[in-house]
Design an enzyme around this catalytic site. Structure first.
Site: not given
Ligand SMILES: O=C(CO)[C@@H](O)[C@H](O)COP(=O)(O)O
Ligand SMILES: Nc1ncnc2c1ncn2[C@@H]1O[C@H](COP(=O)(O)OP(=O)(O)O)[C@@H](O)[C@H]1O
Length: 466
Positions: A70-71, A223
């Protein structure tokens, strides 16, 4: 065997691809490829990793969906070329921009009410402010801003047409209201200083288009939203994901608006909401501790399990990469309570596992405070494989913990979305034919010990980060 669908998990450390039977969800093959270890990454690296992990996709797949970390801020120019390396969710350079933006709106609550979440350094909107302030020449060239999954989806479509996103991933930008189903372009302009092109927001089963080979490309999502789809979260189910990030999330019919910023009011991938708390330090706390102790992850498990709960009074605040929840972007980790007796590899290993889990237990408490029912925790993400995590989590979380059957949940959730886009209809296909996994129920002694560990963690945190 019915048609095949592919799901992609383009997360922080790697890309995973699963190919599933569209009707049953049975996983028929998988692939994986690593990403660079950095918090700013050329998106071309993700495309390369998708090519490697998805080797063999060609030919027999009817639909595909991409779930992404995300983000992340992916900026492209008028020609569709990437302007600069993407800043990832775990890049904290925009912490100052986040503070500015929160102050400009008069605090966290107005943000939570406008877009569901208070923008912390992770959020795209703060990265745009940082870019405008620190790299004006690059900012000038930006025609569109996309999330990692949006960019990959667009690449799958050959960069043709308008880019797309979905409500789940859009809800993590800081300039999209999932409640209103609309962008808050005024907030984006506040951050970036001008308008910029944004991807169209597709419905949960709405396809983005077809690849040149005719493969249907589903909307994709973030994700965590995809993991929620794979785990088929019901009321009372809360997922804890232990990847690079640690996340705690449930699915709810109603939005949350937490002005403290602990619980983000994201949307899920089915039209509901996904209240979520996220730490910056999860699986890598274990890899770093194992490396420091000169062992591997199995060795770390053995050491941690050979120590007593509470690690002889040793507490690790594992803010190794700064921290997001609590909002301490510049923090570093602390080992508190060292004595000659507990300065052992076993107690240090135990303190690492406990410290990582305590950050997530705090997120679980915050979710409860915001009305999310917690009847059981479903563990996912790479570090959910750890024997020590499985043994210690039920006590620290104070609830039963389910370890679902081994699979890449984010990629499987994306595949389920692809199957949904292929079949259509108001609900995703039912794939829960597989068994529920192992349920770990804490004993009264585990609960007692876990409560003590969580209290020691809270005390250390209050003391060092008042
Ligand atoms: O920033 C967030 C949730 O807001 C993280 O959960 C990212 O989405 C990355 O996820 P992973 O790669 O650690 O699973
Ligand atoms: N048995 C294990 N014990 C602890 N950590 C593990 C184990 N297996 C994998 N991991 C960790 O899981 C992480 C990868 O998890 P993953 O969910 O794929 O992360 P991300 O989605 O952030 O890329 C790595 O840091 C890896 O070391």
């Amino acid at each position: 065997m019915s048609e095949l669908v592919a799901g992609v998990d383009s997360s922080t450390q790697s890309t995973k691809v699963v190919v599933c039977d569209a009707a049953s969800g049975e996983v028929v093959r998988t692939g994986q490829a690593a990403h660079p270890d950095a918090t700013e990454v050329d998106p071309a690296e993700w495309w390369r990793a998708l090519g490697t992990a998805g080797d063999g996709l060609r030919g027999d797949v009817a639909a595909i969906a991409v779930a992404g970390q995300q983000h992340g801020m992916v900026t492209v120019d008028d020609d569709g070329e990437v302007v600069r390396d993407a800043l990832l969710w775990n890049d904290t350079r925009s912490a100052g921009a986040a503070d500015e933006l929160v102050a400009e709106l008069g605090g966290g609550q107005p943000w939570a009410e406008a877009v569901g979440s208070v923008p912390l350094a992770s959020f795209t909107v703060t990265k745009l402010r940082w870019l405008a302030e620190h790299e004006p020449d690059a900012a000038e060239r930006v025609a569109r801003v996309l999330l990692p999954h949006d960019w990959l989806t667009w690449r799958l479509l050959g960069g043709r047409g308008e880019p797309t996103t979905d409500r789940g991933d859009a809800s993590g930008t800081g300039y999209y209201s999932a409640v209103d189903g609309a962008y808050r372009e005024d907030l984006l302009v506040r951050a970036f200083g001008r308008e910029v092109g944004l991807p169209a927001v597709l419905g949960p089963a709405e396809p983005a288009g077809r690849t040149a080979d005719g493969v249907l490309v589903a909307a994709g999502t973030g994700d965590n939203m995809a993991a929620g789809l794979a785990l088929e979260l019901a009321d009372g189910d809360v997922a804890v994901s232990l990847g690079t990030s640690g996340t705690v999330f449930g699915v709810s019919e109603k939005p949350v608006a937490d002005g403290s910023g602990v619980v983000a009011g994201f949307a899920d991938a089915t039209g509901r909401y996904l209240p979520l708390a996220c730490t910056l330090n999860a699986a890598r706390v274990l890899t770093s501790t194992a490396a420091m102790l000169g062992t591997d992850l199995d060795g770390l498990d053995k050491l941690a399990l050979s120590a007593s709960p509470g690690a002889g009074g040793l507490t690790l605040l594992p803010y190794l990469d700064g921290e997001r929840t609590p909002n301490l972007p510049d923090a570093s980790g602390s080992l508190v309570g060292l004595t000659r007796a507990n300065m052992t590899p076993a107690d240090v290993a135990r303190a690492a596992v406990e410290g990582m889990l305590c950050g997530l237990a705090a997120g679980l408490d915050a979710l409860r405070e915001h009305g999310v029912a917690v009847r059981r925790v479903l563990l996912t993400g790479g570090a959910s494989r750890s024997a020590a995590v499985r043994a210690i989590a039920p006590g620290v979380f104070g609830t039963s913990v389910v370890v679902p059957p081994e699979m890449e949940h984010v990629a499987v959730g994306a595949a389920r979305q692809a199957a949904w886009a292929l079949r259509g209809g108001p609900e995703p296909p039912t794939w829960r034919a597989h068994d529920d996994g192992i349920t770990l129920t804490p004993s009264p002694a585990d609960l007692d010990a876990g409560a003590g560990v969580a209290e020691a963690h809270r005390t250390a945190r209050r003391h060092l980060h008042p």
